[in-house]
Write a protein that holds these residues in place. Sequence first.
Motif, short mmCIF file in Angstrom:
data_model
loop_
_atom_site.label_atom_id
_atom_site.label_comp_id
_atom_site.label_asym_id
_atom_site.label_seq_id
_atom_site.Cartn_x
_atom_site.Cartn_y
_atom_site.Cartn_z
N UNK A 1 0.83 -1.20 0.00
CA UNK A 1 0.00 0.00 0.00
C UNK A 1 0.87 1.25 0.00
N UNK A 2 0.26 2.37 -0.42
CA UNK A 2 1.00 3.62 -0.37
C UNK A 2 1.23 4.00 1.08
N UNK A 3 2.38 4.53 1.37
CA UNK A 3 2.62 5.02 2.71
C UNK A 3 1.70 6.22 2.97
N UNK A 4 1.26 6.37 4.22
CA UNK A 4 0.23 7.36 4.53
C UNK A 4 0.65 8.77 4.14
N UNK A 5 1.89 9.14 4.43
CA UNK A 5 2.33 10.49 4.10
C UNK A 5 2.33 10.69 2.58
N UNK A 6 2.78 9.68 1.82
CA UNK A 6 2.79 9.78 0.37
C UNK A 6 1.37 9.97 -0.17
N UNK A 351 -5.62 -5.94 -9.09
CA UNK A 351 -4.48 -5.21 -9.64
C UNK A 351 -4.59 -5.04 -11.15
N UNK A 352 -3.97 -3.99 -11.65
CA UNK A 352 -4.01 -3.67 -13.07
C UNK A 352 -2.59 -3.68 -13.63
N UNK A 360 2.80 6.55 -15.59
CA UNK A 360 3.72 6.31 -14.48
C UNK A 360 4.28 7.61 -13.92
N UNK A 361 4.22 8.70 -14.67
CA UNK A 361 4.61 10.01 -14.13
C UNK A 361 3.53 10.55 -13.20
N UNK A 362 2.30 10.13 -13.43
CA UNK A 362 1.15 10.74 -12.77
C UNK A 362 0.71 9.98 -11.53
N UNK A 363 0.74 8.65 -11.61
CA UNK A 363 0.16 7.83 -10.54
C UNK A 363 1.23 7.03 -9.82
N UNK A 364 1.00 6.72 -8.55
CA UNK A 364 1.88 5.77 -7.85
C UNK A 364 1.78 4.39 -8.50
N UNK A 365 2.89 3.76 -8.74
CA UNK A 365 2.90 2.44 -9.37
C UNK A 365 3.74 1.49 -8.52
N UNK A 366 3.75 0.24 -8.92
CA UNK A 366 4.53 -0.86 -8.32
C UNK A 366 3.77 -1.59 -7.22
N UNK A 367 2.65 -1.05 -6.76
CA UNK A 367 1.78 -1.77 -5.83
C UNK A 367 0.34 -1.59 -6.30
N UNK A 368 -0.24 -2.65 -6.83
CA UNK A 368 -1.61 -2.58 -7.30
C UNK A 368 -1.76 -2.10 -8.72
N UNK A 369 -0.80 -1.33 -9.21
CA UNK A 369 -0.83 -0.80 -10.57
C UNK A 369 0.55 -0.90 -11.18
N UNK A 385 2.69 -9.71 -8.50
CA UNK A 385 1.33 -9.91 -7.99
C UNK A 385 1.19 -11.31 -7.41
N UNK A 386 1.77 -12.31 -8.10
CA UNK A 386 1.71 -13.68 -7.60
C UNK A 386 2.46 -13.82 -6.28
N UNK A 387 3.51 -13.03 -6.09
CA UNK A 387 4.32 -13.14 -4.90
C UNK A 387 3.63 -12.65 -3.63
N UNK A 388 2.67 -11.72 -3.78
CA UNK A 388 1.95 -11.22 -2.60
C UNK A 388 0.62 -10.66 -3.08
N UNK A 389 -0.28 -11.56 -3.42
CA UNK A 389 -1.54 -11.12 -4.03
C UNK A 389 -2.35 -10.24 -3.08
N UNK A 390 -2.44 -10.61 -1.83
CA UNK A 390 -3.27 -9.84 -0.91
C UNK A 390 -2.78 -8.40 -0.77
N UNK A 391 -1.47 -8.22 -0.74
CA UNK A 391 -0.92 -6.85 -0.63
C UNK A 391 -1.29 -6.02 -1.84
N UNK A 392 -1.15 -6.61 -3.03
CA UNK A 392 -1.44 -5.84 -4.23
C UNK A 392 -2.95 -5.64 -4.43
#
Length: 419
Positions: A1-6, A351-352, A360-369, A385-392
Motif C-alpha cells: 500500500x501507499x505510505x500514509x504520508x505519500x 491489480x491492473x 507512471x509520471x502521474x500515478x503511484x505504481x509498483x503496488x496494485x498498478x 502480484x503472484x508473490x503477494x496477491x493480498x498486498x497488491x
Amino acid sequence: MLRQRERRIFIAEFLSIGPVIGATQLFRTETALRKRGKIVLLHFAGQMPLAGIAWQAAHYLFALEKLGWEAWYVEDAGTPPYDPRVESVVMSCDYNLAYLKRVMERFGFGERFVYRCGVDNTYYGLDRKAVKRLYGEAAALINLCGAHHLYERHLHCPVRILIDTDPGYQQINYAKGDPAERAYIDAHTHFFTYGENIGRPECPIPLSGLAWRPTRPPVDVDWWPEPAGEPESFTSIASWDNRGKDIEYDGSSYLWSKHVNFLKFMDIPRQRPDTSFRMAILPPNDEVRREVEGGGWQLTDPRPISADIDTYRDFIAGSRGEFTVAKDIYVRTRSGWFSDRAVCYLASGRPVVTMATGLERVYPTSEGLFPFTTHDEALAAIDAIAGDYRRHSRAARDLAREIFDGERVVGALLAEVGL
C-alpha cells in the motif's frame, strides 16, 4: 500500500487544496443540495447500451450527487440507436430506451434522465421544451466523451464542460484546422482531458491555444465489492479492431485500434503457463481466433457481460486482475491516459497490469498498478502480484479510493471552473 504520508501529499497536490482531511465527505446535506442546484451530464449510454459505458456515466452521476448537486442524465444527440444483440444500428429505440430506463433506475436516477430517440426524435423523461428549460436552469453541463454536438438549446447553460476521454484525436484535428472539429470544441467553455501529460514537453499532442486541463476517470468504490479470495484469471474486455480514426500529425501516424498493441504481447500467457488469462472479445474471423488462442488466451463472449451492469461488475470482481494494452495514440504520445475500466478493477481490489502511456509520471505504481513497455516488465508485474496477491489487492483498492475517488476527481474539476 501507499505510505500514509505519500498518499496525503499526492492527493493534496492533485486537488491543490492543502492537506486532505481524512475521509470527510463534503456537501452531502440537503442544504447543500438546495444551494448548489443542477448539473446536466450528457452521454450516450442509451444510444450504445453497453455496461462499461453505463458505469462510466454512473460514476460522474454518483460524484455529483455526493458533492451536493442535483444531477441529471441527458441524452439528446439524436444519434441512431445501436443494438448490441444484432451488432448494428437499428430503426427502433425500444431496446435502448428500456435498457437506459433499467440502468438509471438501478443507479437511482429513474426520475432524472432524458432520452431522445434517434429514429423519430421523440423525447422520454422530459419533453423538448422542458429539456431546454433544464439547460437554462443548470449551473453547468458536462459533455462526457464529447458525446454531443452543442446546439442553441445547450448554449442556455453558462458553463459547458468538455471531458475528452480519448486524448490526441480531437486535439490533432483541431490543430489541423478542421472546421467541424473547431466549431464543435469551441462551443464549450472549459476543456478537460484524460491525457494528463498534455502540455508537457514529452507529449506532442497540440494545445492550439486551448486551455486543456488534466482530469482522470472517477470511480465510486462503494459500488464495487470488497475483494474476496485470489481468483485465477487475469482478464481483459475489448473490441478487437476499431477502424476509421487513424490520424497523422507532424510527420507521425497514430493508430486508433487497440489490437495493434495486443498483438505485440499476445504470447504473455505462454510465458506464464501457471497463470490463467481470459479475454472477452469477439474475434472478427477464425484467423484472429486461432492467433489469440494460440497465444494462450481463453476467449469469452463479451456480449452477456456487457449486456448487464451487474454481470459486468461480477466479471471484473471475479478476475485476478486486468492485463491489457492501450491504443497506439495514447502510448506513443505519452499522453498519461488511464482507463475508466481499469479504475473499476482497482475499485474491486484487482491489480491492473497495463501498457505505459506516461501514466507512471502521474500515478503511484509498483503496488496494485503496474505499467509496462516490454515483455520483461509485463512478466515482472505478473510475478510480483503472484508473490503477494493480498498486498497488491489491498493496494489496488486503496488507489481507487484515494486517487480516483469520484468526489475528489469531479470536485477538483468543478472547482477549476468556479463551481
